[in-house]
Design a protein around this motif. Structure first.
Motif, PDB file in Angstrom:
ATOM      1  N   ILE A  77       0.843  -1.205   0.000  1.00 35.58           N
ATOM      2  CA  ILE A  77       0.000   0.000   0.000  1.00 35.58           C
ATOM      3  C   ILE A  77       0.877   1.252   0.000  1.00 35.58           C
ATOM      4  N   ALA A  78       1.949   1.237   0.804  1.00 31.89           N
ATOM      5  CA  ALA A  78       2.864   2.385   0.861  1.00 31.89           C
ATOM      6  C   ALA A  78       3.480   2.649  -0.510  1.00 31.89           C
ATOM      7  N   ARG A  79       3.887   1.588  -1.201  1.00 27.96           N
ATOM      8  CA  ARG A  79       4.509   1.762  -2.525  1.00 27.96           C
ATOM      9  C   ARG A  79       3.513   2.314  -3.541  1.00 27.96           C
ATOM     10  N   VAL A  80       2.298   1.771  -3.542  1.00 31.55           N
ATOM     11  CA  VAL A  80       1.288   2.218  -4.509  1.00 31.55           C
ATOM     12  C   VAL A  80       0.920   3.681  -4.270  1.00 31.55           C
ATOM     13  N   LEU A  81       0.727   4.058  -2.998  1.00 31.69           N
ATOM     14  CA  LEU A  81       0.364   5.444  -2.691  1.00 31.69           C
ATOM     15  C   LEU A  81       1.485   6.413  -3.066  1.00 31.69           C
ATOM     16  N   ALA A  82       2.732   6.011  -2.817  1.00 29.41           N
ATOM     17  CA  ALA A  82       3.862   6.915  -3.066  1.00 29.41           C
ATOM     18  C   ALA A  82       4.238   6.972  -4.544  1.00 29.41           C
ATOM     19  N   ASP A  83       4.308   5.825  -5.217  1.00 25.55           N
ATOM     20  CA  ASP A  83       4.801   5.782  -6.596  1.00 25.55           C
ATOM     21  C   ASP A  83       3.696   6.005  -7.623  1.00 25.55           C
ATOM     22  N   GLU A  84       2.586   5.290  -7.480  1.00 22.98           N
ATOM     23  CA  GLU A  84       1.552   5.325  -8.511  1.00 22.98           C
ATOM     24  C   GLU A  84       0.559   6.464  -8.304  1.00 22.98           C
ATOM     25  N   MET A  85       0.275   6.806  -7.046  1.00 25.55           N
ATOM     26  CA  MET A  85      -0.663   7.901  -6.776  1.00 25.55           C
ATOM     27  C   MET A  85       0.053   9.198  -6.408  1.00 25.55           C
ATOM     28  N   GLU A  86       1.380   9.132  -6.316  1.00 26.54           N
ATOM     29  CA  GLU A  86       2.238  10.306  -6.104  1.00 26.54           C
ATOM     30  C   GLU A  86       1.825  11.119  -4.880  1.00 26.54           C
ATOM     31  N   LYS A  87       1.654  10.440  -3.766  1.00 29.24           N
ATOM     32  CA  LYS A  87       1.331  11.116  -2.512  1.00 29.24           C
ATOM     33  C   LYS A  87       2.568  11.179  -1.621  1.00 29.24           C
TER      34      LYS A  87
ATOM     35  N   ALA B 136       8.189   6.219  -0.689  1.00 30.07           N
ATOM     36  CA  ALA B 136       7.722   6.553   0.662  1.00 30.07           C
ATOM     37  C   ALA B 136       8.916   6.759   1.594  1.00 30.07           C
ATOM     38  N   ARG B 137       8.768   7.683   2.540  1.00 30.32           N
ATOM     39  CA  ARG B 137       9.824   7.950   3.516  1.00 30.32           C
ATOM     40  C   ARG B 137       9.564   7.123   4.769  1.00 30.32           C
ATOM     41  N   ARG B 138      10.667   6.785   5.462  1.00 30.88           N
ATOM     42  CA  ARG B 138      10.554   5.931   6.645  1.00 30.88           C
ATOM     43  C   ARG B 138      11.139   6.643   7.866  1.00 30.88           C
ATOM     44  N   MET B 139      10.358   6.676   8.968  1.00 30.59           N
ATOM     45  CA  MET B 139      10.846   7.202  10.243  1.00 30.59           C
ATOM     46  C   MET B 139      11.006   6.036  11.210  1.00 30.59           C
ATOM     47  N   GLN B 140      12.221   5.840  11.707  1.00 29.27           N
ATOM     48  CA  GLN B 140      12.472   4.767  12.661  1.00 29.27           C
ATOM     49  C   GLN B 140      12.144   5.242  14.079  1.00 29.27           C
ATOM     50  N   VAL B 141      11.857   4.280  14.942  1.00 28.48           N
ATOM     51  CA  VAL B 141      11.476   4.567  16.329  1.00 28.48           C
ATOM     52  C   VAL B 141      12.523   3.951  17.244  1.00 28.48           C
ATOM     53  N   ALA B 142      13.074   4.767  18.147  1.00 25.19           N
ATOM     54  CA  ALA B 142      14.167   4.304  19.013  1.00 25.19           C
ATOM     55  C   ALA B 142      13.723   3.155  19.910  1.00 25.19           C
ATOM     56  N   CYS B 143      12.530   3.265  20.502  1.00 26.39           N
ATOM     57  CA  CYS B 143      11.991   2.174  21.319  1.00 26.39           C
ATOM     58  C   CYS B 143      10.474   2.157  21.138  1.00 26.39           C
ATOM     59  N   PRO B 144       9.844   0.994  21.268  1.00 32.18           N
ATOM     60  CA  PRO B 144       8.407   0.879  20.978  1.00 32.18           C
ATOM     61  C   PRO B 144       7.537   1.835  21.784  1.00 32.18           C
ATOM     62  N   GLU B 145       7.958   2.186  23.003  1.00 31.46           N
ATOM     63  CA  GLU B 145       7.145   3.065  23.849  1.00 31.46           C
ATOM     64  C   GLU B 145       7.022   4.472  23.274  1.00 31.46           C
ATOM     65  N   GLN B 146       7.882   4.833  22.320  1.00 27.22           N
ATOM     66  CA  GLN B 146       7.863   6.181  21.752  1.00 27.22           C
ATOM     67  C   GLN B 146       7.108   6.260  20.423  1.00 27.22           C
ATOM     68  N   GLN B 147       6.447   5.180  20.023  1.00 25.45           N
ATOM     69  CA  GLN B 147       5.805   5.177  18.705  1.00 25.45           C
ATOM     70  C   GLN B 147       4.778   6.294  18.578  1.00 25.45           C
ATOM     71  N   HIS B 148       3.959   6.523  19.611  1.00 26.58           N
ATOM     72  CA  HIS B 148       2.919   7.557  19.517  1.00 26.58           C
ATOM     73  C   HIS B 148       3.531   8.945  19.363  1.00 26.58           C
ATOM     74  N   GLN B 149       4.697   9.182  19.987  1.00 25.88           N
ATOM     75  CA  GLN B 149       5.355  10.486  19.860  1.00 25.88           C
ATOM     76  C   GLN B 149       5.887  10.696  18.447  1.00 25.88           C
ATOM     77  N   VAL B 150       6.447   9.644  17.859  1.00 29.60           N
ATOM     78  CA  VAL B 150       6.973   9.750  16.498  1.00 29.60           C
ATOM     79  C   VAL B 150       5.827   9.962  15.506  1.00 29.60           C
ATOM     80  N   MET B 151       4.656   9.374  15.776  1.00 30.83           N
ATOM     81  CA  MET B 151       3.492   9.583  14.902  1.00 30.83           C
ATOM     82  C   MET B 151       3.116  11.065  14.850  1.00 30.83           C
TER      83      MET B 151
END
Length: 549
Positions: free
Chosen positions: A143-153, A178-193
């Motif tokens: 889905i990420a590839r289709v949205l980024a490459d084919e739908m140019e979002k 598509a761009r990727r943001m890594q998360v240092a630890c799982p507890e910080q996922q909501h902050q990275v969002m």
């Protein structure tokens, strides 16, 4: 459908004896994961089941050999191989030493989301549900590839465990632009969002494995800012997510509401009821039951309301066979499934006939002292006749039997509500019996009510029952006897359209075009329902249009 798995790079981190066994295995291309537990034989898991790879057990040396060849294990005990999608997860003892490894094969599968391409173009937020290993992460990567490459979002992926875009600083080509943001630890996922929305102006944010209340709250915040969300969560069905207090906010959340006396009477419910708290963060939900078998809920808010009210739910099932996608509409819901398994066979189920001796649940004529009522006598005369079983509540039984006997109706009275097909009740009495209403709701038994137990009202109610349930008297197997596959398909289409649209919604409906012989038997079926229909268009696109009464 193209598959890229980089399997050779995963085999390189395994001890020689295990790697050699897998390289020689005839089913190596379908490998799911390798399990290495200290003191046990190494095991490979395939779609058909697990297999041992060696007679010797896994030693400390084998585990150390693999650990040194993979990256650093993060806080959630996961690691990977750089520029691949493989995942290596560890099991530790109390001292923190690794005593087991699960090496899971990561594959980039192109073409998996052609079933839902139309849903992506709606720009609505989509939530994917399914058990572990069913293919949620593979689907979300595509889905990420289709949205980024084919739908140019502008797409940003929140990659907590590096499962979507692989391990290392350079993301895997499977995610496209598509761009990727890594998360240092799982507890910080909501902050990275939240950080992704504030800093990088995405049009779409993709999140894998939403599992905590903070992440649910962050997803709701992002949705309210107008950003499209695509996420996954564990759970086989949407109703299980509704009942999950941690994740229910993703679909609007639930709350208890206290109704006034008048409103509770109008609804026919208790004063405390469950209702949806807010608009869902995800407008579309997809249940992935198998890799090529998905159930779609296109209007999550309506489906959640129906689940909370205990109503019947109809869902859209999409299946892929090669490059062909088939879409069907069917009844769904956990309560419905259990009902289908436990409900006794109905007296008007196709192919069902009464025995010459009636069961004990049929009422007797107490006044005359006979062992059979007028209805029973009629059944005994014609054992092949089929009957609708009625459970009467608060009515004059003698008047009810008199009407059935006088009009010679194919009806019988039942002593047990569980064996009845319909319930006929006095409205004033039914309001006081919550238990009966609950039983009818659970077993999907239709309730008919009348104001007074008089002959005209009883007669009108019985005729209405037979009119609505007339389909019950079709012997469907006999109706389809001698018909071709195309004719049976046309009959099933007409039957479904009549029951679900014309009768239920009082709306006209057009069927698909078909040949003249198939249209003729469709006309016969329409006449059986006492409806009107006419043919439209020119051959070979001539079709039937059915009108409500």
């Amino acid at each position: 459908m193209l598959i890229a798995d980089d399997l050779d790079q995963l085999l390189e981190v395994l001890p020689h004896s295990i790697r050699y066994s897998l390289e020689q295995h005839p089913n190596c291309k379908n490998l799911i994961e390798i399990v290495m537990d200290l003191g046990r034989r190494p095991e490979a898991r395939f779609p058909g089941g697990p297999e041992y790879l060696s007679h010797r057990t896994v030693s400390w040396y084998d585990l150390d050999y693999s650990i040194k060849r993979v990256g650093y294990f993060s806080g959630d005990n996961r690691s990977g191989i750089e520029r691949t999608l493989h995942r290596i997860s560890s099991i530790r003892n109390r001292q923190g030493s690794v005593v087991g490894l699960t090496c899971r094969v990561g594959r980039a599968v192109f073409g998996t989301i052609s079933m839902i391409r139309d849903l992506l173009e709606t720009e609505q937020s989509i939530l994917l549900l399914g058990r572990p290993g069913v293919g949620k992460t593979t689907a979300i990567r595509e889905i990420a590839r289709v949205l980024a490459d084919e739908m140019e979002k502008r797409v940003v992926i929140i990659d907590t465990s590096n499962e979507i875009a692989g391990d290392g600083d350079i993301p895997h080509p499977a995610i496209g632009r598509a761009r990727r943001m890594q998360v240092a630890c799982p507890e910080q996922q909501h902050q990275v969002m939240i950080e992704a929305v504030e800093n990088h102006m995405p049009e779409v944010i993709i999140i894998d494995e939403i599992g905590t209340e903070l992440e649910s709250l962050a997803a709701r915040t992002i949705a309210e800012r107008g950003v499209q969300l695509v996420g996954t969560a564990h759970g086989n069905y949407l109703d299980s997510l509704v009942k999950n207090p941690t994740l229910s906010d993703l679909v609007g959340g639930i709350q208890y509401v206290t109704l006034g006396d008048d409103e509770a009477k109008r609804r026919g419910t208790q004063k405390s009821v469950l209702e949806r708290k807010a608009s869902p963060a995800f407008q579309i939900a997809i249940e992935i039951h198998q890799r090529d078998n998905w159930v779609i809920h296109e209007k999550v808010h309506e489906t959640v309301d129906q689940i909370l009210q205990g109503h019947q739910i109809f869902v859209q099932r999409r299946q892929m066979d090669g490059s062909i996608v088939s879409i069907t509409c069917e009844e769904s819901g956990a309560e419905v499934h259990s009902y289908k398994k436990t409900k006794n066979r109905s007296a008007f189920e196709p192919g069902y006939t009464f025995d010459t001796k009636l069961p004990n649940n049929i009422m007797h004529d107490k006044k005359s002292g006979n062992t059979s009522s007028p209805v029973e006598e009629k059944v005994n005369i014609s054992s092949k006749q089929k009957y609708l079983l009625i459970y009467p509540y608060g009515l004059n039984l003698h008047e009810l039997e008199a009407v059935i006997h006088m009009l010679d109706l194919p009806l019988a009275l039942s002593r047990e509500v569980g064996k009845a097909d319909v319930i006929l009740a006095l409205r004033s009495n039914l309001k006081l019996n919550n238990k009966l209403r609950q039983i009818a709701k659970t077993r999907r038994i239709t309730i008919y009510t009348i104001h007074t137990s008089t002959l005209p009202q009883i007669t009108r109610a019985l005729k209405k029952m037979l009119e609505i349930n007339s389909v019950a008297f079709i012997r469907w197997s006999e109706f389809c006897l001698g018909k071709t596959q195309e004719q049976i398909k046309a009959l099933n289409e007409a039957k479904w359209a009549i029951e679900k649209i014309v009768i239920a919604k009082k709306q006209p409906v057009e069927l698909l075009s078909c040949l003249a012989d198939a249209r003729k038997i469709q006309h016969d079926l329409v006449k059986f329902y006492n409806l009107r229909a006419r043919s439209l268009g020119e051959e070979p696109y001539r079709r039937l249009r059915i009108y409500p009464n």
